[in-house]
Design a protein around this motif. Structure first.
Motif, PDB file in Angstrom:
ATOM      1  N   LEU A  52     -38.074  48.983  16.792  1.00  0.00           N
ATOM      2  CA  LEU A  52     -36.723  48.856  16.668  1.00  0.00           C
ATOM      3  C   LEU A  52     -36.151  50.445  16.021  1.00  0.00           C
ATOM      4  N   SER A  53     -37.315  50.982  16.053  1.00  0.00           N
ATOM      5  CA  SER A  53     -36.336  52.779  15.797  1.00  0.00           C
ATOM      6  C   SER A  53     -36.348  52.957  18.056  1.00  0.00           C
ATOM      7  N   ASP A  54     -37.006  52.511  19.158  1.00  0.00           N
ATOM      8  CA  ASP A  54     -36.523  52.905  19.913  1.00  0.00           C
ATOM      9  C   ASP A  54     -35.407  52.047  20.621  1.00  0.00           C
ATOM     10  N   SER A  55     -35.249  50.644  19.871  1.00  0.00           N
ATOM     11  CA  SER A  55     -34.169  49.756  20.184  1.00  0.00           C
ATOM     12  C   SER A  55     -33.002  50.564  20.216  1.00  0.00           C
ATOM     13  N   LEU A  56     -32.418  51.411  19.026  1.00  0.00           N
ATOM     14  CA  LEU A  56     -31.701  51.904  19.212  1.00  0.00           C
ATOM     15  C   LEU A  56     -31.128  52.627  20.183  1.00  0.00           C
ATOM     16  N   ASP A  57     -32.457  53.514  20.455  1.00  0.00           N
ATOM     17  CA  ASP A  57     -32.373  54.507  21.691  1.00  0.00           C
ATOM     18  C   ASP A  57     -32.197  54.061  23.272  1.00  0.00           C
ATOM     19  N   HIS A  58     -32.673  52.509  23.317  1.00  0.00           N
ATOM     20  CA  HIS A  58     -32.484  51.865  24.551  1.00  0.00           C
ATOM     21  C   HIS A  58     -30.953  51.495  23.894  1.00  0.00           C
ATOM     22  N   SER A  93     -28.336  48.945  10.688  1.00  0.00           N
ATOM     23  CA  SER A  93     -29.867  48.557   9.806  1.00  0.00           C
ATOM     24  C   SER A  93     -30.693  49.035   9.873  1.00  0.00           C
ATOM     25  N   VAL A  94     -30.500  49.849  10.983  1.00  0.00           N
ATOM     26  CA  VAL A  94     -32.512  50.534  11.555  1.00  0.00           C
ATOM     27  C   VAL A  94     -32.436  52.640  10.749  1.00  0.00           C
ATOM     28  N   ARG A  95     -33.307  52.785   9.925  1.00  0.00           N
ATOM     29  CA  ARG A  95     -33.898  54.031   9.201  1.00  0.00           C
ATOM     30  C   ARG A  95     -32.603  54.886  10.312  1.00  0.00           C
ATOM     31  N   HIS A  96     -32.396  55.716   9.839  1.00  0.00           N
ATOM     32  CA  HIS A  96     -31.710  56.987  10.148  1.00  0.00           C
ATOM     33  C   HIS A  96     -30.479  57.128  11.728  1.00  0.00           C
ATOM     34  N   GLY A  97     -30.457  54.946  11.815  1.00  0.00           N
ATOM     35  CA  GLY A  97     -29.448  54.548  12.057  1.00  0.00           C
ATOM     36  C   GLY A  97     -27.705  55.445  12.279  1.00  0.00           C
ATOM     37  N   VAL A  98     -27.103  55.613  11.696  1.00  0.00           N
ATOM     38  CA  VAL A  98     -25.847  56.158  11.639  1.00  0.00           C
ATOM     39  C   VAL A  98     -26.407  57.243  11.508  1.00  0.00           C
TER      40      VAL A  98
END
Length: 131
Positions: A52-58, A93-98
């Motif tokens: 999930l953490s990689d998904s936001l960067d992607h 919804s991902v931690r530290h997303g904002v």
């Protein structure tokens, strides 16, 4: 399935796998959480899903490619649109997303929350509440 057909199948699913930040591996290399895709009863390719953490960067990198420039260089209206897309994709919804999104957009967390609040208020107004 013949090898040419298997190759066409892999070619067909590749854009989807890349869009979600996954990796295609041979089915015999599949690990616990990999999704093995079969065609006509035969395993053709395994898809290794991103964390999930990689998904936001992607997703952020894909949005930069789509806009043709770093997200921080976009105008305010386009940044608001990017936040809307990211909210729809579950980025917050991902931690530290904002914090991650704010850094990518070159704005404060407060600004991202304002964009989100503005979008949610607009959706509430569109619901037919005339008062």
């Amino acid at each position: 399935m013949t090898e040419p057909a298997a190759g066409r199948f892999r070619d067909a699913v590749r854009p989807l796998v890349e869009a979600m930040g996954g990796e295609m591996v041979d089915p015999d290399r599949a690990e616990g959480d990999d999704v093995v895709l079969s065609w006509e009863g035969r395993p053709v390719v395994a898809v290794r899903l991103p964390h999930l953490s990689d998904s936001l960067d992607h997703i952020l990198a894909e949005l930069e490619r789509r806009h043709g420039m770093p997200l921080a260089e976009l105008d305010r209206k386009t940044k608001q649109s990017v936040v809307r897309v990211l909210e729809q994709r579950g980025a917050f919804s991902v931690r530290h997303g904002v914090e991650t999104v704010a850094a990518a957009l070159g704005v404060s967390r407060f600004t991202v929350y304002n964009y989100l609040n503005r979008e949610n208020a607009a959706r509430g107004d569109a619901g037919g509440d005339a008062g």
